[in-house]
Design a protein around this motif. Sequence first.
Motif, PDB file in Angstrom:
ATOM      1  N   PRO A   1      56.593 -21.062 -55.423  1.00 52.48           N
ATOM      2  CA  PRO A   1      56.731 -21.973 -54.283  1.00 52.48           C
ATOM      3  C   PRO A   1      58.201 -22.296 -54.001  1.00 52.48           C
ATOM      4  O   PRO A   1      59.040 -22.267 -54.907  1.00 52.48           O
ATOM      5  N   ALA A   2      58.491 -22.625 -52.772  1.00 53.86           N
ATOM      6  CA  ALA A   2      59.850 -23.024 -52.406  1.00 53.86           C
ATOM      7  C   ALA A   2      60.196 -24.358 -53.051  1.00 53.86           C
ATOM      8  O   ALA A   2      61.336 -24.592 -53.411  1.00 53.86           O
ATOM      9  N   GLU A   3      59.202 -25.219 -53.162  1.00 49.66           N
ATOM     10  CA  GLU A   3      59.380 -26.515 -53.820  1.00 49.66           C
ATOM     11  C   GLU A   3      58.235 -26.729 -54.787  1.00 49.66           C
ATOM     12  O   GLU A   3      57.097 -26.357 -54.499  1.00 49.66           O
ATOM     13  N   LEU A   4      58.538 -27.351 -55.914  1.00 51.97           N
ATOM     14  CA  LEU A   4      57.512 -27.706 -56.887  1.00 51.97           C
ATOM     15  C   LEU A   4      57.764 -29.148 -57.300  1.00 51.97           C
ATOM     16  O   LEU A   4      58.660 -29.435 -58.099  1.00 51.97           O
ATOM     17  N   LEU A   5      57.009 -30.055 -56.707  1.00 50.95           N
ATOM     18  CA  LEU A   5      57.155 -31.475 -56.959  1.00 50.95           C
ATOM     19  C   LEU A   5      56.139 -31.904 -58.007  1.00 50.95           C
ATOM     20  O   LEU A   5      54.952 -31.645 -57.860  1.00 50.95           O
ATOM     21  N   VAL A   6      56.614 -32.556 -59.058  1.00 46.82           N
ATOM     22  CA  VAL A   6      55.727 -33.136 -60.057  1.00 46.82           C
ATOM     23  C   VAL A   6      55.652 -34.629 -59.786  1.00 46.82           C
ATOM     24  O   VAL A   6      56.675 -35.292 -59.637  1.00 46.82           O
ATOM     25  N   VAL A   7      54.422 -35.139 -59.704  1.00 41.35           N
ATOM     26  CA  VAL A   7      54.206 -36.574 -59.553  1.00 41.35           C
ATOM     27  C   VAL A   7      53.620 -37.057 -60.866  1.00 41.35           C
ATOM     28  O   VAL A   7      52.550 -36.610 -61.279  1.00 41.35           O
ATOM     29  N   GLY A   8      54.347 -37.934 -61.537  1.00 40.60           N
ATOM     30  CA  GLY A   8      53.916 -38.419 -62.838  1.00 40.60           C
ATOM     31  C   GLY A   8      53.809 -39.926 -62.872  1.00 40.60           C
ATOM     32  O   GLY A   8      53.988 -40.604 -61.856  1.00 40.60           O
ATOM     33  N   THR A   9      53.528 -40.427 -64.043  1.00 38.97           N
ATOM     34  CA  THR A   9      53.414 -41.871 -64.220  1.00 38.97           C
ATOM     35  C   THR A   9      54.581 -42.446 -65.001  1.00 38.97           C
ATOM     36  O   THR A   9      54.735 -43.656 -65.063  1.00 38.97           O
ATOM     37  N   ARG A  10      55.394 -41.540 -65.608  1.00 34.32           N
ATOM     38  CA  ARG A  10      56.492 -42.015 -66.461  1.00 34.32           C
ATOM     39  C   ARG A  10      57.765 -41.225 -66.183  1.00 34.32           C
ATOM     40  O   ARG A  10      57.746 -39.993 -66.183  1.00 34.32           O
ATOM     41  N   ASP A  11      58.862 -41.949 -65.987  1.00 36.97           N
ATOM     42  CA  ASP A  11      60.150 -41.304 -65.711  1.00 36.97           C
ATOM     43  C   ASP A  11      60.613 -40.379 -66.828  1.00 36.97           C
ATOM     44  O   ASP A  11      61.320 -39.408 -66.571  1.00 36.97           O
ATOM     45  N   ASP A  12      60.203 -40.664 -68.071  1.00 38.29           N
ATOM     46  CA  ASP A  12      60.692 -39.841 -69.185  1.00 38.29           C
ATOM     47  C   ASP A  12      60.106 -38.432 -69.178  1.00 38.29           C
ATOM     48  O   ASP A  12      60.497 -37.593 -69.987  1.00 38.29           O
ATOM     49  N   ARG A  13      59.204 -38.133 -68.269  1.00 36.53           N
ATOM     50  CA  ARG A  13      58.641 -36.780 -68.159  1.00 36.53           C
ATOM     51  C   ARG A  13      59.429 -35.886 -67.203  1.00 36.53           C
ATOM     52  O   ARG A  13      59.124 -34.708 -67.051  1.00 36.53           O
ATOM     53  N   GLU A  14      60.437 -36.450 -66.534  1.00 35.46           N
ATOM     54  CA  GLU A  14      61.167 -35.665 -65.541  1.00 35.46           C
ATOM     55  C   GLU A  14      61.864 -34.448 -66.158  1.00 35.46           C
ATOM     56  O   GLU A  14      61.780 -33.342 -65.623  1.00 35.46           O
ATOM     57  N   ALA A  15      62.555 -34.637 -67.266  1.00 35.77           N
ATOM     58  CA  ALA A  15      63.306 -33.526 -67.870  1.00 35.77           C
ATOM     59  C   ALA A  15      62.373 -32.373 -68.245  1.00 35.77           C
ATOM     60  O   ALA A  15      62.678 -31.204 -67.985  1.00 35.77           O
ATOM     61  N   LEU A  16      61.221 -32.698 -68.840  1.00 33.53           N
ATOM     62  CA  LEU A  16      60.268 -31.651 -69.209  1.00 33.53           C
ATOM     63  C   LEU A  16      59.720 -30.960 -67.964  1.00 33.53           C
ATOM     64  O   LEU A  16      59.572 -29.737 -67.936  1.00 33.53           O
ATOM     65  N   SER A  17      59.443 -31.725 -66.921  1.00 35.78           N
ATOM     66  CA  SER A  17      58.954 -31.144 -65.666  1.00 35.78           C
ATOM     67  C   SER A  17      59.955 -30.153 -65.096  1.00 35.78           C
ATOM     68  O   SER A  17      59.595 -29.056 -64.669  1.00 35.78           O
ATOM     69  N   ARG A  18      61.205 -30.546 -65.109  1.00 29.23           N
ATOM     70  CA  ARG A  18      62.241 -29.655 -64.570  1.00 29.23           C
ATOM     71  C   ARG A  18      62.424 -28.422 -65.465  1.00 29.23           C
ATOM     72  O   ARG A  18      62.673 -27.320 -64.967  1.00 29.23           O
ATOM     73  N   ARG A  19      62.260 -28.593 -66.766  1.00 26.37           N
ATOM     74  CA  ARG A  19      62.358 -27.461 -67.696  1.00 26.37           C
ATOM     75  C   ARG A  19      61.297 -26.409 -67.383  1.00 26.37           C
ATOM     76  O   ARG A  19      61.515 -25.207 -67.562  1.00 26.37           O
ATOM     77  N   PHE A  20      60.144 -26.870 -66.900  1.00 21.61           N
ATOM     78  CA  PHE A  20      59.056 -25.955 -66.560  1.00 21.61           C
ATOM     79  C   PHE A  20      59.089 -25.519 -65.101  1.00 21.61           C
ATOM     80  O   PHE A  20      58.141 -24.933 -64.609  1.00 21.61           O
ATOM     81  N   GLY A  21      60.170 -25.824 -64.381  1.00 22.54           N
ATOM     82  CA  GLY A  21      60.354 -25.274 -63.042  1.00 22.54           C
ATOM     83  C   GLY A  21      60.235 -26.238 -61.884  1.00 22.54           C
ATOM     84  O   GLY A  21      60.341 -25.822 -60.726  1.00 22.54           O
ATOM     85  N   ALA A  22      59.999 -27.514 -62.137  1.00 13.95           N
ATOM     86  CA  ALA A  22      59.905 -28.469 -61.031  1.00 13.95           C
ATOM     87  C   ALA A  22      61.239 -28.574 -60.317  1.00 13.95           C
ATOM     88  O   ALA A  22      62.290 -28.617 -60.947  1.00 13.95           O
ATOM     89  N   THR A  23      61.201 -28.613 -58.993  1.00 12.21           N
ATOM     90  CA  THR A  23      62.412 -28.820 -58.198  1.00 12.21           C
ATOM     91  C   THR A  23      62.561 -30.296 -57.836  1.00 12.21           C
ATOM     92  O   THR A  23      63.615 -30.711 -57.365  1.00 12.21           O
ATOM     93  N   GLY A  24      61.492 -31.069 -58.043  1.00 11.97           N
ATOM     94  CA  GLY A  24      61.530 -32.500 -57.764  1.00 11.97           C
ATOM     95  C   GLY A  24      60.579 -33.231 -58.692  1.00 11.97           C
ATOM     96  O   GLY A  24      59.633 -32.648 -59.221  1.00 11.97           O
TER      97      GLY A  24
END
Length: 146
Positions: A1-24
């Motif tokens: 995808p051109a964009e891969l947005l992860v919507v989570g419940t905790r800010d501390d998951r952002e780094a892991l999300s980006r490690r797996f390819g999230a662009t947002g």
Amino acid sequence: PAELLVVGTRDDREALSRRFGATGFRTKDRPLPDDVDVVIETAGSADAARTAAGLLRRGGRLVLTGIPAPGADGLDPTDLVVRQLEVHTVFGAPPDAWAHTVRMFGAGLLDPLPLVTHELPLAEFPDAIELVGSGDPKVGKVLLRP
């Protein structure tokens, strides 16, 4: 995808999300888009399914992979119909999906180890089950070893 947005419940998951390819990354308490083409819901809660549906554009596709508790209030059928949302569910996978996954592992394109938060010997199986069922947000995947 051109964009891969992860919507989570905790800010501390952002780094892991980006490690797996999230662009947002956003938590659901921040403004969220309402024009996404495809949403894959993985949390397994009725609230997450409603949030996921709300992200979609008219005619968008919703894939539900999480399994909410029996009897949970869920998606509004009127919203699904009026917005012409396409809903798919996933429980298990066909053999060709498993074959594809094995090829991805073999090619080194999938690395699930960052998801593992605990590693226990097989003799501690009851402890592993307790960890998984604890509801502790710091528990990810629990790996049992011989």
